[in-house]
Scaffold this active site. Structure first.
Site, PDB file in Angstrom:
ATOM      1  N   ASN A 111       0.893  -1.163   0.000  1.00  0.00           N
ATOM      2  CA  ASN A 111       0.000   0.000   0.000  1.00  0.00           C
ATOM      3  C   ASN A 111       0.935   1.219   0.000  1.00  0.00           C
ATOM      4  OD1 ASN A 111      -1.898   1.976   0.648  1.00  0.00           O
ATOM      5  ND2 ASN A 111      -2.883   0.760   2.240  1.00  0.00           N
ATOM      6  N   LYS A 128       3.581   1.504   3.035  1.00  0.00           N
ATOM      7  CA  LYS A 128       2.956   1.590   4.373  1.00  0.00           C
ATOM      8  C   LYS A 128       3.643   0.657   5.368  1.00  0.00           C
ATOM      9  CE  LYS A 128      -1.789   1.472   6.289  1.00  0.00           C
ATOM     10  NZ  LYS A 128      -3.218   1.373   5.881  1.00  0.00           N
ATOM     11  N   GLU A 147      -6.465  -5.865   5.231  1.00  0.00           N
ATOM     12  CA  GLU A 147      -5.216  -5.253   4.727  1.00  0.00           C
ATOM     13  C   GLU A 147      -4.026  -6.153   4.965  1.00  0.00           C
ATOM     14  OE1 GLU A 147      -3.954  -1.100   4.768  1.00  0.00           O
ATOM     15  OE2 GLU A 147      -5.745  -0.715   5.959  1.00  0.00           O
ATOM     16  N   CYS A 173      -2.428   6.298   6.427  1.00  0.00           N
ATOM     17  CA  CYS A 173      -3.571   5.940   7.272  1.00  0.00           C
ATOM     18  C   CYS A 173      -3.204   5.477   8.673  1.00  0.00           C
ATOM     19  CB  CYS A 173      -4.461   4.930   6.571  1.00  0.00           C
ATOM     20  SG  CYS A 173      -6.070   4.848   7.391  1.00  0.00           S
ATOM     21  N   ASN A 198      -8.095   6.019   4.697  1.00  0.00           N
ATOM     22  CA  ASN A 198      -9.448   5.472   4.526  1.00  0.00           C
ATOM     23  C   ASN A 198      -9.839   4.919   5.881  1.00  0.00           C
ATOM     24  OD1 ASN A 198     -10.509   4.702   1.459  1.00  0.00           O
ATOM     25  ND2 ASN A 198      -8.286   4.895   1.573  1.00  0.00           N
TER      26      ASN A 198
HETATM   27  N1  CDV Z   1      -6.725   2.146   6.064  1.00  0.00           N
HETATM   28  C1  CDV Z   1      -6.395   2.091   7.371  1.00  0.00           C
HETATM   29  O1  CDV Z   1      -5.216   1.959   7.739  1.00  0.00           O
HETATM   30  N2  CDV Z   1      -7.415   2.169   8.235  1.00  0.00           N
HETATM   31  C2  CDV Z   1      -7.196   2.001   9.645  1.00  0.00           C
HETATM   32  C3  CDV Z   1      -8.206   1.085  10.224  1.00  0.00           C
HETATM   33  C4  CDV Z   1      -7.865   0.644  11.610  1.00  0.00           C
HETATM   34  C5  CDV Z   1      -9.597   1.627  10.248  1.00  0.00           C
HETATM   35  C6  CDV Z   1      -7.086   3.328  10.375  1.00  0.00           C
HETATM   36  O2  CDV Z   1      -6.237   3.410  11.274  1.00  0.00           O
HETATM   37  O3  CDV Z   1      -7.838   4.266  10.099  1.00  0.00           O
END
Ligand code: CDV
Length: 312
Positions: A111, A128, A147, A173, A198
């Site tokens: 990612n 990531k 993921e 994220c 997201n």
């Molecule tokens: N895409 C993410 O990494 N989402 C995470 C999960 C836990 C909802 C977040 O930390 O927002």
């Protein structure tokens, strides 16, 4: 004279599974044109900005998910974005899924976010580090967050690059919830961290946290910015995507920890701020003068240990 970097957080509304790459790239370019009208020099798009958030579905045969990944960047679908950004002399940071085949034939899924300079050259691709969710199918969930099935964690860690007349770092994220992400970049002098996300509003393992999603989102980015004297640009995909309601609330946070601009909608929306990079020094040179005040000799557990070890 102050160093100003004008940044646009280009939030996206939902991308449904039947939306083509071409239609998404058109939306990215609309936001790019809005950015040009506001004198923006750097546009930041969300995590997985070219497709729907596909880890919400589990496919027994992972190769059936290959079409959600890019195998090169730029590629035929994204070339119009690269061309238009270069024409407008706007840099950008784009999140997407990357599938690479190594020399030994092994396939690697990450990612990622790619940072592109104003002249169209690629600065770096960040992979990531903190991969949330689960590895296996979980039948009791209303939607999956697999993921950990679809992406390998990066072993490269958090870099900082000289670009846009600044020191730029990236995270994606879930990375934003971990203080280590910011601090590793803080220790490289970072002045602006770019973070696509997201975040489903419904947190399946503990629905009691649903109402706190917006608070936690701001909390982590504001504290990360302040404690490291850096700008943070957090950019969401929001709205209801394939039945899953996602947090929007994209924001640009100053090194003081203050939110200087925030999205008002859950849809495609550009949020702009003129970021004075010299404000970083106010915090890096006082309360958070790392060289003067940090005590790494007593922080050993942070890197030598992963989980909790209770006292005997
Ligand atoms: N895409 C993410 O990494 N989402 C995470 C999960 C836990 C909802 C977040 O930390 O927002």
């Amino acid at each position: 004279m102050s160093r100003i970097l004008t940044v646009g957080a280009a939030q996206l509304g939902p991308i449904q599974r039947n939306h083509s790459r071409a239609s998404v790239v058109e939306r990215l370019i609309v936001l790019l044109h809005q950015a040009a009208d506001h004198g923006v020099q750097l546009v930041v798009y969300p995590e997985l900005a070219l497709t729907t958030f596909f880890p919400r579905w589990y496919l027994d045969d992972i190769t059936e998910a290959d079409h959600w990944y890019e195998t090169s960047m730029p590629n035929a679908a994204t070339q119009p974005l690269f061309d238009e950004a270069k024409r407008l002399a706007i840099g950008f940071c784009l999140g997407y899924a990357l599938l690479e085949t190594a020399a030994d034939g092994t396939r690697h899924r990450h990612n990622v976010q790619t940072l592109v300079e104003r002249d169209g050259s690629i600065v770096a691709t960040y992979r990531k580090v903190h991969i949330p969710g689960h590895e296996h199918y979980e039948p009791d969930r209303p939607f999956q967050h697999a993921e950990r099935y679809y992406f390998e964690p990066s072993s490269e860690g958090f870099g900082v690059w000289r670009a846009f007349g600044s020191l730029i770092g990236m995270m994606i994220c879930n990375d934003r919830r971990w203080p280590e992400s910011y601090r590793v970049m803080g220790l490289q002098g970072v002045e602006m961290i770019l973070c696509g996300y997201n975040t489903p509003i419904h947190y399946v393992p503990d629905p009691g946290q649903d109402i706190l999603q917006g608070f936690h989102n701001a909390l982590v980015m504001q504290s990360g910015a302040y404690q490291n004297g850096t700008w943070v640009v957090g950019v969401a995909k929001g709205g209801v995507e394939e039945g899953v309601d996602s947090l929007a609330q994209s924001m640009i946070v100053a090194p003081s920890g203050q939110i200087v601009a925030q999205a008002l909608t859950t849809d495609d929306e550009l949020v702009v701020a003129r970021c004075d990079l010299d404000w970083c020094a106010k915090y890096k040179g006082t309360l958070f003068d790392f060289d003067r005040y940090r005590r790494p000799e007593v922080y050993g557990r942070i890197t030598s240990q992963r989980g909790v070890e209770l006292p005997g």
